[in-house]
Design an enzyme around this catalytic site. Structure first.
Site, mmCIF file in Angstrom:
data_model
loop_
_atom_site.group_PDB
_atom_site.id
_atom_site.type_symbol
_atom_site.label_atom_id
_atom_site.label_comp_id
_atom_site.label_asym_id
_atom_site.label_seq_id
_atom_site.Cartn_x
_atom_site.Cartn_y
_atom_site.Cartn_z
ATOM 1 N N ASN A 132 38.585 -82.755 29.256
ATOM 2 C CA ASN A 132 37.859 -81.863 28.349
ATOM 3 C C ASN A 132 36.694 -82.679 27.810
ATOM 4 O O ASN A 132 36.885 -83.568 26.982
ATOM 5 C CB ASN A 132 38.780 -81.391 27.213
ATOM 6 C CG ASN A 132 38.024 -80.531 26.201
ATOM 7 O OD1 ASN A 132 36.845 -80.232 26.384
ATOM 8 N ND2 ASN A 132 38.706 -80.145 25.134
ATOM 9 N N TRP A 133 35.518 -82.379 28.315
ATOM 10 C CA TRP A 133 34.350 -83.185 27.949
ATOM 11 C C TRP A 133 33.768 -82.780 26.589
ATOM 12 O O TRP A 133 32.835 -83.420 26.124
ATOM 13 C CB TRP A 133 33.287 -83.096 29.057
ATOM 14 C CG TRP A 133 33.600 -83.948 30.241
ATOM 15 C CD1 TRP A 133 34.680 -84.774 30.385
ATOM 16 C CD2 TRP A 133 32.814 -84.096 31.438
ATOM 17 N NE1 TRP A 133 34.619 -85.412 31.601
ATOM 18 C CE2 TRP A 133 33.488 -85.018 32.264
ATOM 19 C CE3 TRP A 133 31.619 -83.530 31.896
ATOM 20 C CZ2 TRP A 133 32.992 -85.390 33.522
ATOM 21 C CZ3 TRP A 133 31.137 -83.908 33.141
ATOM 22 C CH2 TRP A 133 31.812 -84.825 33.956
ATOM 23 N N LYS A 134 34.284 -81.689 26.016
ATOM 24 C CA LYS A 134 33.815 -81.249 24.695
ATOM 25 C C LYS A 134 32.277 -81.181 24.697
ATOM 26 O O LYS A 134 31.696 -80.729 25.666
ATOM 27 C CB LYS A 134 34.398 -82.169 23.603
ATOM 28 C CG LYS A 134 35.934 -82.277 23.753
ATOM 29 C CD LYS A 134 36.633 -82.908 22.599
ATOM 30 C CE LYS A 134 38.141 -82.913 22.866
ATOM 31 N NZ LYS A 134 38.934 -83.452 21.790
ATOM 32 N N HIS A 139 41.493 -74.027 21.743
ATOM 33 C CA HIS A 139 41.534 -75.460 21.419
ATOM 34 C C HIS A 139 41.546 -75.633 19.893
ATOM 35 O O HIS A 139 40.892 -74.874 19.183
ATOM 36 C CB HIS A 139 40.326 -76.175 22.029
ATOM 37 C CG HIS A 139 40.470 -77.662 21.969
ATOM 38 N ND1 HIS A 139 40.203 -78.370 20.821
ATOM 39 C CD2 HIS A 139 40.896 -78.561 22.893
ATOM 40 C CE1 HIS A 139 40.458 -79.651 21.051
ATOM 41 N NE2 HIS A 139 40.875 -79.801 22.302
ATOM 42 N N GLU A 144 40.066 -77.580 17.993
ATOM 43 C CA GLU A 144 38.730 -77.736 17.380
ATOM 44 C C GLU A 144 38.069 -76.376 17.190
ATOM 45 O O GLU A 144 37.356 -76.157 16.219
ATOM 46 C CB GLU A 144 37.871 -78.672 18.245
ATOM 47 C CG GLU A 144 38.328 -80.118 18.091
ATOM 48 C CD GLU A 144 38.118 -80.986 19.318
ATOM 49 O OE1 GLU A 144 37.315 -80.619 20.189
ATOM 50 O OE2 GLU A 144 38.777 -82.047 19.391
ATOM 51 N N GLU A 164 48.868 -79.497 22.515
ATOM 52 C CA GLU A 164 48.010 -80.540 21.952
ATOM 53 C C GLU A 164 48.283 -80.671 20.454
ATOM 54 O O GLU A 164 47.701 -79.938 19.648
ATOM 55 C CB GLU A 164 46.537 -80.195 22.153
ATOM 56 C CG GLU A 164 46.138 -80.046 23.606
ATOM 57 C CD GLU A 164 44.664 -80.401 23.811
ATOM 58 O OE1 GLU A 164 44.400 -81.239 24.680
ATOM 59 O OE2 GLU A 164 43.805 -79.860 23.097
ATOM 60 N N GLY A 185 42.140 -87.305 19.498
ATOM 61 C CA GLY A 185 41.052 -88.200 19.111
ATOM 62 C C GLY A 185 41.440 -89.246 18.078
ATOM 63 O O GLY A 185 40.582 -89.893 17.489
ATOM 64 N N SER A 203 45.146 -87.984 22.816
ATOM 65 C CA SER A 203 45.083 -89.441 23.031
ATOM 66 C C SER A 203 45.846 -89.893 24.279
ATOM 67 O O SER A 203 46.429 -90.975 24.301
ATOM 68 C CB SER A 203 45.564 -90.203 21.790
ATOM 69 O OG SER A 203 44.721 -89.902 20.684
ATOM 70 N N GLY A 245 40.705 -85.745 26.526
ATOM 71 C CA GLY A 245 39.369 -85.787 25.939
ATOM 72 C C GLY A 245 38.689 -87.112 26.231
ATOM 73 O O GLY A 245 38.154 -87.332 27.319
ATOM 74 N N GLY A 246 38.742 -88.022 25.272
ATOM 75 C CA GLY A 246 38.014 -89.296 25.358
ATOM 76 C C GLY A 246 38.176 -90.029 26.683
ATOM 77 O O GLY A 246 37.188 -90.501 27.269
#
Ligand code: 13P
Length: 260
Positions: free
Chosen positions: A10-12, A100, A102, A173, A179, A219, A240-241
């Site tokens: 997920n590159w956000k 999501h 966010e 999630e 994150g 994470s 993500g990251g």
């Protein structure tokens, strides 16, 4: 039954088109012919709309799936800033991440909207990746299963009988793990995944519960993913990251390739 593992980045709100092309060049260099990879493991990327074209072009013919990170449930109309399922299909996308945390937190997305998006995607033949997960306070109060159940069932209530026949993916999630560098332990994640599979069984029957992939996100990285992927009810990850660097994400794909 063995479910094909599903590893999704997920590159956000990250990367330019040039950076996306660079990513796929190195990713392919490390992993070799991606067709051989995607025969064994599903690989997907949720990307910003500005990258739909660059990502589709860079992965053409490889079996890698490009996903949106959000979608509107109406077919078309005066909804400034939104994209329809038809537009995603037209751009060659495989599906969309929906719900999501966010988007729930910053853009007031609720279970009803998530359900309508799930419905619209499934009816268009696109894959909904439905995100659920509790906050730190909810976990500390012992409410994890209740929160996840409510998110799933209150969304599902808006999915038509016809749309229910189509495939979907659930991504668990935990908000406190996103994150933060705090990963759920494999046991904590497995407990919730098992509970989610039970919910799918209750509403869709045994066969669908057996075949539906439930992903972990929060994470997840090259060091902890193998252990998470060993668990019987963890069928992949939403990352993500650690999906932003080809060196890291390719290691995770390699871990999924050998995970049973
Ligand atoms: P991180 O992997 O950066 O914790 O993000 C997880 C996530 O939100 C994936 O959708």
């Amino acid at each position: 039954m063995t479910r094909k593992k599903f590893l999704a980045g997920n590159w956000k709100m990250q990367k330019t088109r040039a950076e996306a092309s660079e990513f796929f060049q190195l990713f392919t260099k490390i992993l070799g012919d991606l067709k051989n990879v995607t025969r064994v493991v599903d690989v997907a990327f949720g990307v910003p709309a500005t990258l739909f074209d660059a990502c589709s072009t860079n992965t053409a013919g490889s079996g890698v799936k490009i996903l949106a990170q959000n979608v509107h449930f109406e077919k078309q109309g005066a909804f400034t800033g939104e994209l329809s399922t038809g537009m995603l299909a037209d751009a060659g996308l495989a599906g969309s991440i929906i719900g999501h945390s966010e988007r729930r937190q910053y853009f007031a997305e609720n279970d009803e909207a998530v359900g309508k998006k799930w419905n619209a995607l499934a009816l268009r033949g696109l894959l909904p990746v439905v995100c659920v997960g509790e906050t730190k306070a909810e976990r500390e109060q012992g409410k994890t299963n209740d929160v996840v159940t409510k998110q799933f069932e209150a969304s599902f209530a808006h999915v038509s009988v016809e749309a229910r026949a189509n495939e979907f993916i659930v991504a668990y999630e935990p908000v406190w793990a996103i994150g933060t560098g705090l990963t759920a332990t494999p046991e904590q994640a497995e407990d919730v995944h098992k509970m989610i599979r039970g919910l799918i069984d209750k509403h869709f029957g045994k066969e669908r519960a057996e075949s539906t992939r439930v992903l972990y996100g929060g994470s997840m990285n090259a060091l902890n993913c193998a252990e998470l992927l060993q668990k019987p009810n963890i069928d992949g990850g939403l990352i993500g990251g650690a999906s932003l660097k080809p060196e890291d994400f390719s290691k995770m794909v390699q871990a999924a390739l050998v995970a049973k």
